[in-house]
Design a protein around this motif. Structure first.
Motif, PDB file in Angstrom:
ATOM      1  N   THR A   1       0.803  -1.222   0.000  1.00 52.51           N
ATOM      2  CA  THR A   1       0.000   0.000   0.000  1.00 52.51           C
ATOM      3  C   THR A   1       0.836   1.272   0.000  1.00 52.51           C
ATOM      4  OG1 THR A   1      -0.151  -0.084   2.401  1.00 52.51           O
ATOM      5  CG2 THR A   1      -1.937  -1.115   1.171  1.00 52.51           C
ATOM      6  N   SER A   2       1.850   1.343   0.868  1.00 51.89           N
ATOM      7  CA  SER A   2       2.610   2.599   0.976  1.00 51.89           C
ATOM      8  C   SER A   2       3.571   2.779  -0.183  1.00 51.89           C
ATOM      9  CB  SER A   2       3.404   2.646   2.281  1.00 51.89           C
ATOM     10  OG  SER A   2       2.535   2.617   3.380  1.00 51.89           O
ATOM     11  N   TYR A   3       4.105   1.671  -0.683  1.00 55.67           N
ATOM     12  CA  TYR A   3       5.114   1.836  -1.723  1.00 55.67           C
ATOM     13  C   TYR A   3       4.556   2.522  -2.965  1.00 55.67           C
ATOM     14  CZ  TYR A   3       9.777   1.605  -3.229  1.00 55.67           C
ATOM     15  OH  TYR A   3      11.021   2.009  -3.590  1.00 55.67           O
ATOM     16  N   PRO A   4       3.326   2.132  -3.381  1.00 53.03           N
ATOM     17  CA  PRO A   4       2.736   2.845  -4.522  1.00 53.03           C
ATOM     18  C   PRO A   4       2.555   4.347  -4.269  1.00 53.03           C
ATOM     19  CG  PRO A   4       1.553   0.799  -4.101  1.00 53.03           C
ATOM     20  CD  PRO A   4       2.549   0.949  -2.994  1.00 53.03           C
ATOM     21  N   VAL A   5       2.344   4.732  -3.007  1.00 53.44           N
ATOM     22  CA  VAL A   5       2.229   6.162  -2.670  1.00 53.44           C
ATOM     23  C   VAL A   5       3.573   6.846  -2.952  1.00 53.44           C
ATOM     24  CG1 VAL A   5       1.930   7.829  -0.777  1.00 53.44           C
ATOM     25  CG2 VAL A   5       0.505   5.777  -0.863  1.00 53.44           C
ATOM     26  N   ILE A   6       4.640   6.193  -2.504  1.00 55.86           N
ATOM     27  CA  ILE A   6       5.977   6.769  -2.701  1.00 55.86           C
ATOM     28  C   ILE A   6       6.265   6.900  -4.199  1.00 55.86           C
ATOM     29  CG2 ILE A   6       8.462   6.311  -2.367  1.00 55.86           C
ATOM     30  CD1 ILE A   6       7.441   4.912   0.361  1.00 55.86           C
ATOM     31  N   GLU A   7       5.903   5.865  -4.966  1.00 51.23           N
ATOM     32  CA  GLU A   7       6.143   5.921  -6.422  1.00 51.23           C
ATOM     33  C   GLU A   7       5.338   7.038  -7.079  1.00 51.23           C
ATOM     34  OE1 GLU A   7       7.327   1.304  -7.449  1.00 51.23           O
ATOM     35  OE2 GLU A   7       5.213   1.807  -7.257  1.00 51.23           O
ATOM     36  N   ALA A   8       4.102   7.210  -6.636  1.00 55.82           N
ATOM     37  CA  ALA A   8       3.258   8.252  -7.231  1.00 55.82           C
ATOM     38  C   ALA A   8       3.817   9.646  -6.931  1.00 55.82           C
ATOM     39  CB  ALA A   8       1.827   8.136  -6.716  1.00 55.82           C
ATOM     40  N   PHE A   9       4.280   9.851  -5.703  1.00 55.01           N
ATOM     41  CA  PHE A   9       4.863  11.153  -5.355  1.00 55.01           C
ATOM     42  C   PHE A   9       6.207  11.348  -6.069  1.00 55.01           C
ATOM     43  CE2 PHE A   9       1.667  11.333  -2.051  1.00 55.01           C
ATOM     44  CZ  PHE A   9       1.433  12.693  -1.903  1.00 55.01           C
ATOM     45  N   GLU A  10       6.930  10.257  -6.235  1.00 60.49           N
ATOM     46  CA  GLU A  10       8.201  10.297  -6.962  1.00 60.49           C
ATOM     47  C   GLU A  10       7.965  10.835  -8.379  1.00 60.49           C
ATOM     48  OE1 GLU A  10      11.642   9.487  -5.844  1.00 60.49           O
ATOM     49  OE2 GLU A  10      11.331   7.329  -6.040  1.00 60.49           O
ATOM     50  N   ALA A  11       6.886  10.356  -8.996  1.00 64.51           N
ATOM     51  CA  ALA A  11       6.574  10.773 -10.367  1.00 64.51           C
ATOM     52  C   ALA A  11       6.314  12.279 -10.436  1.00 64.51           C
ATOM     53  CB  ALA A  11       5.366  10.003 -10.883  1.00 64.51           C
ATOM     54  N   ARG A  12       5.895  12.869  -9.321  1.00 65.55           N
ATOM     55  CA  ARG A  12       5.661  14.324  -9.286  1.00 65.55           C
ATOM     56  C   ARG A  12       6.886  15.061  -8.743  1.00 65.55           C
ATOM     57  NH1 ARG A  12       0.366  14.612  -5.582  1.00 65.55           N
ATOM     58  NH2 ARG A  12      -0.803  12.862  -6.431  1.00 65.55           N
ATOM     59  N   ASN A  13       7.969  14.311  -8.571  1.00 65.28           N
ATOM     60  CA  ASN A  13       9.196  14.892  -8.015  1.00 65.28           C
ATOM     61  C   ASN A  13       8.975  15.411  -6.596  1.00 65.28           C
ATOM     62  OD1 ASN A  13      11.844  15.490  -8.069  1.00 65.28           O
ATOM     63  ND2 ASN A  13      11.636  17.427  -9.157  1.00 65.28           N
ATOM     64  N   LYS A  14       8.171  14.675  -5.825  1.00 67.93           N
ATOM     65  CA  LYS A  14       7.841  15.131  -4.472  1.00 67.93           C
ATOM     66  C   LYS A  14       8.256  14.097  -3.417  1.00 67.93           C
ATOM     67  CE  LYS A  14       3.961  17.263  -3.518  1.00 67.93           C
ATOM     68  NZ  LYS A  14       2.581  17.812  -3.513  1.00 67.93           N
ATOM     69  N   VAL A  15       9.421  13.459  -3.640  1.00 64.54           N
ATOM     70  CA  VAL A  15       9.930  12.543  -2.612  1.00 64.54           C
ATOM     71  C   VAL A  15      11.355  12.959  -2.264  1.00 64.54           C
ATOM     72  CG1 VAL A  15      10.633  10.167  -2.093  1.00 64.54           C
ATOM     73  CG2 VAL A  15       8.510  10.572  -3.319  1.00 64.54           C
ATOM     74  N   ARG A  16      11.646  13.029  -0.971  1.00 68.94           N
ATOM     75  CA  ARG A  16      13.029  13.222  -0.531  1.00 68.94           C
ATOM     76  C   ARG A  16      13.404  11.942   0.204  1.00 68.94           C
ATOM     77  NH1 ARG A  16      11.473  16.510  -3.294  1.00 68.94           N
ATOM     78  NH2 ARG A  16      11.447  18.782  -3.131  1.00 68.94           N
ATOM     79  N   GLU A  17      14.266  11.148  -0.419  1.00 72.13           N
ATOM     80  CA  GLU A  17      14.593   9.833   0.166  1.00 72.13           C
ATOM     81  C   GLU A  17      15.822   9.933   1.057  1.00 72.13           C
ATOM     82  OE1 GLU A  17      15.546   5.248  -1.212  1.00 72.13           O
ATOM     83  OE2 GLU A  17      14.479   6.557  -2.581  1.00 72.13           O
ATOM     84  N   ILE A  18      15.725   9.317   2.226  1.00 73.64           N
ATOM     85  CA  ILE A  18      16.825   9.324   3.193  1.00 73.64           C
ATOM     86  C   ILE A  18      17.211   7.869   3.465  1.00 73.64           C
ATOM     87  CG2 ILE A  18      17.471   9.910   5.579  1.00 73.64           C
ATOM     88  CD1 ILE A  18      16.814  12.479   4.200  1.00 73.64           C
ATOM     89  N   ASN A  19      18.488   7.570   3.397  1.00 74.94           N
ATOM     90  CA  ASN A  19      18.945   6.205   3.699  1.00 74.94           C
ATOM     91  C   ASN A  19      18.940   6.013   5.217  1.00 74.94           C
ATOM     92  OD1 ASN A  19      20.323   3.886   4.243  1.00 74.94           O
ATOM     93  ND2 ASN A  19      22.150   4.426   3.082  1.00 74.94           N
ATOM     94  N   ALA A  20      18.006   5.181   5.698  1.00 76.99           N
ATOM     95  CA  ALA A  20      17.828   5.020   7.147  1.00 76.99           C
ATOM     96  C   ALA A  20      18.632   3.862   7.730  1.00 76.99           C
ATOM     97  CB  ALA A  20      16.343   4.837   7.457  1.00 76.99           C
ATOM     98  N   GLU A  21      19.553   3.311   6.932  1.00 72.94           N
ATOM     99  CA  GLU A  21      20.398   2.215   7.436  1.00 72.94           C
ATOM    100  C   GLU A  21      21.500   2.750   8.352  1.00 72.94           C
ATOM    101  OE1 GLU A  21      20.379  -1.141   6.651  1.00 72.94           O
ATOM    102  OE2 GLU A  21      18.746  -1.083   5.220  1.00 72.94           O
TER     103      GLU A  21
END
Length: 202
Positions: free
Chosen positions: A162-182
């Motif tokens: 469920t959440s991953y498709p949200v991230i992909e959809a926002f990514e397509a609008r250039n609205k994701v800031r990804e942080i490596n949480a490792e």
């Protein structure tokens, strides 16, 4: 076009997403401290609501959480909007981190249509292996009923579906800031600060 509850030029909303155990809460606490944000956790609001005396949603929320299902979005959105309104009216705060929401794209759309448009999604990415280790460790002391291996696996699956498709959809609008949480908490926060420093310069 229906008018949203808040004006996006006056109210800043950032959705915070990441698998269970990605460290969202820890990082949100720091952002709140350093950048004057209000941290709203959808999960905490739901948990508080189910304990609230005379709550019209309490029992319904309890049943959904127990079965590992997603609470109907109208309920979650109503609780978020109420919490935002309260912070604006009582503390004059207008910057919000919304943690663990949206869980599905229809929730994101409904929130942006009715409450306010978000600035972006802050996504803490982390491998399942790391998340599992962290959650099992947390389960030793948290007393949370969902920190056991069966619930954790269910939550990973729900996040993927469920959440991953949200991230992909926002990514397509250039609205994701990804942080490596490792990385370590401090290293992760160094990356987070870069995102927020850039945001607040706009």
């Amino acid at each position: 076009m229906t008018k949203t509850a808040f004006d996006p030029s006056e109210v800043t909303v950032i959705f915070v997403l990441g698998g269970p155990g990605a460290g969202k809460g820890t990082q949100c606490d720091r952002i709140k401290r350093d950048y004057n944000f209000v941290h709203l956790s959808a999960g905490d609001l739901l948990r508080e609501e189910q304990k609230r005396k005379g709550s019209k949603y309490g029992e319904l929320i309890q049943n959904y959480i127990r079965d590992g299902l997603i609470v109907p979005m109208e309920v979650t959105i109503a609780l978020l909007e109420n919490a935002m309104r309260e912070a604006i009216e009582t503390e004059n705060k207008t910057r919000f981190l919304i943690d663990g929401f949206p869980r599905k794209m229809d929730q994101a759309e409904k929130f942006e249509e009715t409450v306010v448009e978000s600035k972006f999604v802050l996504y803490f990415s982390c491998s399942e292996e790391t998340l599992l280790k962290r959650l099992l460790k947390r389960g030793e002391s948290s007393g949370r009923i969902d920190d056991n291996i069966e619930s954790i696996k269910k939550r990973f699956q729900t996040f993927k579906d469920t959440s991953y498709p949200v991230i992909e959809a926002f990514e397509a609008r250039n609205k994701v800031r990804e942080i490596n949480a490792e990385k370590s908490i401090d290293e992760v926060y160094d990356d987070v600060k870069k995102v927020f420093d850039a945001l607040l310069l706009q």
